[in-house]
Design an enzyme around this catalytic site. Structure first.
Site, PDB file in Angstrom:
ATOM      1  N   LYS A  14     -26.979 -32.095   9.434  1.00  0.00           N
ATOM      2  CA  LYS A  14     -27.871 -31.156   8.861  1.00  0.00           C
ATOM      3  C   LYS A  14     -27.290 -30.444   7.966  1.00  0.00           C
ATOM      4  O   LYS A  14     -27.605 -30.252   6.894  1.00  0.00           O
ATOM      5  CB  LYS A  14     -28.589 -30.613   9.954  1.00  0.00           C
ATOM      6  CG  LYS A  14     -29.334 -31.303  10.989  1.00  0.00           C
ATOM      7  CD  LYS A  14     -30.137 -30.501  12.101  1.00  0.00           C
ATOM      8  CE  LYS A  14     -29.414 -29.307  12.670  1.00  0.00           C
ATOM      9  NZ  LYS A  14     -28.541 -30.146  13.835  1.00  0.00           N
ATOM     10  N   ARG A  89     -36.787 -25.108  16.063  1.00  0.00           N
ATOM     11  CA  ARG A  89     -36.058 -26.115  16.851  1.00  0.00           C
ATOM     12  C   ARG A  89     -36.838 -26.110  18.316  1.00  0.00           C
ATOM     13  O   ARG A  89     -36.455 -26.849  19.208  1.00  0.00           O
ATOM     14  CB  ARG A  89     -34.816 -25.279  17.262  1.00  0.00           C
ATOM     15  CG  ARG A  89     -33.461 -26.134  17.564  1.00  0.00           C
ATOM     16  CD  ARG A  89     -32.340 -25.723  16.886  1.00  0.00           C
ATOM     17  NE  ARG A  89     -31.064 -25.853  17.419  1.00  0.00           N
ATOM     18  CZ  ARG A  89     -30.014 -25.715  16.685  1.00  0.00           C
ATOM     19  NH1 ARG A  89     -30.263 -25.158  15.309  1.00  0.00           N
ATOM     20  NH2 ARG A  89     -28.923 -25.707  17.122  1.00  0.00           N
ATOM     21  N   ARG A 159     -15.538 -24.089  15.901  1.00  0.00           N
ATOM     22  CA  ARG A 159     -16.600 -23.370  16.643  1.00  0.00           C
ATOM     23  C   ARG A 159     -16.478 -23.241  18.257  1.00  0.00           C
ATOM     24  O   ARG A 159     -16.065 -24.288  18.497  1.00  0.00           O
ATOM     25  CB  ARG A 159     -18.023 -23.848  15.985  1.00  0.00           C
ATOM     26  CG  ARG A 159     -18.687 -23.286  14.930  1.00  0.00           C
ATOM     27  CD  ARG A 159     -19.721 -24.117  14.620  1.00  0.00           C
ATOM     28  NE  ARG A 159     -20.888 -24.243  15.396  1.00  0.00           N
ATOM     29  CZ  ARG A 159     -22.120 -24.531  15.412  1.00  0.00           C
ATOM     30  NH1 ARG A 159     -22.374 -25.059  14.157  1.00  0.00           N
ATOM     31  NH2 ARG A 159     -23.010 -24.573  16.301  1.00  0.00           N
ATOM     32  N   ARG A 170     -25.788 -28.636  24.359  1.00  0.00           N
ATOM     33  CA  ARG A 170     -26.381 -28.551  23.304  1.00  0.00           C
ATOM     34  C   ARG A 170     -27.458 -29.902  23.006  1.00  0.00           C
ATOM     35  O   ARG A 170     -28.432 -29.708  22.789  1.00  0.00           O
ATOM     36  CB  ARG A 170     -25.705 -28.023  21.946  1.00  0.00           C
ATOM     37  CG  ARG A 170     -25.106 -26.870  21.885  1.00  0.00           C
ATOM     38  CD  ARG A 170     -23.755 -26.763  21.264  1.00  0.00           C
ATOM     39  NE  ARG A 170     -24.012 -27.031  20.006  1.00  0.00           N
ATOM     40  CZ  ARG A 170     -22.979 -27.385  19.110  1.00  0.00           C
ATOM     41  NH1 ARG A 170     -21.781 -27.813  19.482  1.00  0.00           N
ATOM     42  NH2 ARG A 170     -23.200 -27.561  17.726  1.00  0.00           N
TER      43      ARG A 170
HETATM   44  P1  AMP Z   1     -26.229 -24.481  14.943  1.00  0.00           P
HETATM   45  O1  AMP Z   1     -25.396 -24.003  14.034  1.00  0.00           O
HETATM   46  O2  AMP Z   1     -27.617 -24.982  14.057  1.00  0.00           O
HETATM   47  O3  AMP Z   1     -25.816 -25.698  15.912  1.00  0.00           O
HETATM   48  O4  AMP Z   1     -26.904 -23.554  16.076  1.00  0.00           O
HETATM   49  C1  AMP Z   1     -25.842 -22.832  16.828  1.00  0.00           C
HETATM   50  C2  AMP Z   1     -26.528 -22.029  18.124  1.00  0.00           C
HETATM   51  O5  AMP Z   1     -27.334 -21.051  17.536  1.00  0.00           O
HETATM   52  C3  AMP Z   1     -27.538 -23.120  18.817  1.00  0.00           C
HETATM   53  O6  AMP Z   1     -26.597 -23.910  19.931  1.00  0.00           O
HETATM   54  C4  AMP Z   1     -28.243 -21.944  19.517  1.00  0.00           C
HETATM   55  O7  AMP Z   1     -28.073 -21.240  20.524  1.00  0.00           O
HETATM   56  C5  AMP Z   1     -28.589 -20.915  18.272  1.00  0.00           C
HETATM   57  N1  AMP Z   1     -29.713 -21.463  17.327  1.00  0.00           N
HETATM   58  C6  AMP Z   1     -29.550 -21.744  16.001  1.00  0.00           C
HETATM   59  N2  AMP Z   1     -30.890 -22.136  15.677  1.00  0.00           N
HETATM   60  C7  AMP Z   1     -31.797 -21.833  16.607  1.00  0.00           C
HETATM   61  C8  AMP Z   1     -33.092 -21.901  16.721  1.00  0.00           C
HETATM   62  N3  AMP Z   1     -33.906 -22.431  15.607  1.00  0.00           N
HETATM   63  N4  AMP Z   1     -33.576 -21.594  17.895  1.00  0.00           N
HETATM   64  C9  AMP Z   1     -32.919 -21.078  19.015  1.00  0.00           C
HETATM   65  N5  AMP Z   1     -31.510 -21.162  18.681  1.00  0.00           N
HETATM   66  C10 AMP Z   1     -31.103 -21.348  17.605  1.00  0.00           C
END
Ligand code: AMP
Length: 211
Positions: A14, A89, A159, A170
């Site tokens: 993404k 999400r 990360r 996740r």
């Molecule tokens: P990502 O970088 O998109 O993988 O997001 C990293 C982490 O941020 C996720 O595992 C969630 O803990 C949190 N997060 C990111 N976007 C959202 C969202 N739209 N709703 C809830 N938690 C989010």
């Protein structure tokens, strides 16, 4: 005015695809993951509340994320459109967007297997400065410690949630809370399904063709 969204499990690509599309379409990429990591790093109220959820590979509560996105959309660069990366999400987040009168033009759903997610994320590295994404085997930075894209030194890191256990968690969160959005947007006729396996360049071509 183009409003797009990238939907898919962690590691689907993404961010990689959204970064390139954003440049091509000249609209900002809005990554809620990046915004939350910045809030966490800066120890804002939001960051402190979000941190325990993020550290456990769980989703951050809807009200926190929605409030953050509402603020982000008020910024001037969002007037000409944007690409959501990692938002919405949950169904609640998707519904709240509709309630705000924001209707997405296309939702790009990227499909990859769980095995591929692990293969990608365990070797993923990110630049903390410009958010460039690397893979230690398929697309490593030229020098271990310097970002090819922005030249920052010592900025390439792994990360904290890219460990095998956190990746599992996740993926579970994705399947339980995010996957229902595929049907939600399909019913609205806005869904584009893309095979996310293969090189980023190939996936990019599939997206361009579909759009
Ligand atoms: P990502 O970088 O998109 O993988 O997001 C990293 C982490 O941020 C996720 O595992 C969630 O803990 C949190 N997060 C990111 N976007 C959202 C969202 N739209 N709703 C809830 N938690 C989010």
């Amino acid at each position: 005015m183009k409003r797009l969204m990238m939907l898919g499990p962690p590691g689907a690509g993404k961010g990689t695809q959204a970064q390139q599309l954003a440049v091509e379409l000249n609209i900002p990429q809005i990554s809620t993951g990046d915004l939350l990591r910045a809030a966490k790093k800066n120890q804002t109220d939001l960051g402190k509340k979000a941190a325990p959820h993020m550290d456990n590979g769980k989703l951050v509560p809807d009200d926190l994320v929605i409030g953050m996105v509402v603020e982000r959309l008020k910024e001037e660069d969002a007037e000409q459109g944007y690409i959501f990366d990692g938002f919405p999400r949950t169904l609640k987040q998707a519904e709240s967007l509709e309630e705000m009168g924001v209707s997405l033009d296309n939702v790009i759903s990227i499909i990859v297997s769980d095995e591929e997610v692990h293969r990608r994320l365990e070797a993923r590295r990110t630049c903390s400065e410009c958010k460039a994404i690397y893979h230690l085997i398929f697309s490593p930075p030229k020098s271990e410690n310097t970002c090819d894209k922005c030249g920052a030194e010592g900025s390439i890191y792994q990360r904290a949630d890219d460990t095998p256990e956190k990746i599992e968690e996740r993926l579970r969160a994705y399947k339980a809370q995010t996957e229902p959005l595929i049907a939600f947007y399909q019913e609205k006729g806005r869904l584009i399904q893309i095979d996310g396996e293969g090189a980023p360049e190939e996936v990019k071509k599939r997206i361009q063709k579909a759009l």
